[in-house]
Scaffold this motif. Structure first.
Motif, mmCIF file in Angstrom:
data_model
loop_
_atom_site.group_PDB
_atom_site.id
_atom_site.type_symbol
_atom_site.label_atom_id
_atom_site.label_comp_id
_atom_site.label_asym_id
_atom_site.label_seq_id
_atom_site.Cartn_x
_atom_site.Cartn_y
_atom_site.Cartn_z
ATOM 1 N N GLU A 190 -5.103 3.222 8.006
ATOM 2 C CA GLU A 190 -4.013 2.540 7.309
ATOM 3 C C GLU A 190 -3.100 1.762 8.246
ATOM 4 O O GLU A 190 -2.537 0.749 7.866
ATOM 5 N N GLU A 214 0.825 -1.205 0.000
ATOM 6 C CA GLU A 214 0.000 0.000 0.000
ATOM 7 C C GLU A 214 0.865 1.264 0.000
ATOM 8 O O GLU A 214 0.572 2.227 -0.698
ATOM 9 N N TRP A 226 3.104 1.000 -3.717
ATOM 10 C CA TRP A 226 2.410 1.010 -4.994
ATOM 11 C C TRP A 226 0.996 1.576 -4.927
ATOM 12 O O TRP A 226 0.265 1.524 -5.901
ATOM 13 N N ASP A 227 0.603 2.048 -3.765
ATOM 14 C CA ASP A 227 -0.710 2.670 -3.584
ATOM 15 C C ASP A 227 -1.859 1.774 -4.036
ATOM 16 O O ASP A 227 -2.777 2.200 -4.729
ATOM 17 N N THR A 228 -1.779 0.513 -3.656
ATOM 18 C CA THR A 228 -2.837 -0.436 -3.977
ATOM 19 C C THR A 228 -3.084 -1.334 -2.761
ATOM 20 O O THR A 228 -2.184 -1.572 -1.973
ATOM 21 N N SER A 229 -4.305 -1.789 -2.602
ATOM 22 C CA SER A 229 -4.675 -2.636 -1.468
ATOM 23 C C SER A 229 -4.963 -4.049 -1.951
ATOM 24 O O SER A 229 -5.586 -4.247 -2.991
#
Length: 86
Positions: free
Chosen positions: A55, A35, A38-41
């Motif tokens: 978070e 997260e 790569w700013d993804t969950s």
């Protein structure tokens, strides 16, 4: 038939502690790193975001896994010491 020796309470659930501890460490810290990088969950992070958990919640999952691994290691060490004593 020969009777098999009964395992003591020290062994019950020992493998599950190792397994769940490893899963929580990988999911918790792996989700937090993914997260942040790569700013993804995914996995636990995705579920926690859907539940509106902050978070840092994924880090708590990782630390819970570390706690389970520590408990498993302590139980393993205790069982090894018990078997050494006559």
């Amino acid at each position: 038939m020969a009777k098999q020796p009964k395992k003591s309470d020290v062994y019950s659930g020992q493998g599950l502690l190792w397994l769940f501890g490893a899963i929580l460490v990988i999911q918790g810290f792996g989700s937090a790193i993914t997260e942040a990088r790569w700013d993804t969950s995914f996995g636990v992070a995705g579920l926690l975001r859907a539940a509106h958990v902050p978070e840092w919640g994924t880090l708590l999952v990782g630390f819970a896994g570390v706690g389970l691994l520590a408990a498993a290691a302590r139980r393993h060490q205790a069982s090894r010491q018990a078997h050494r004593r006559p």
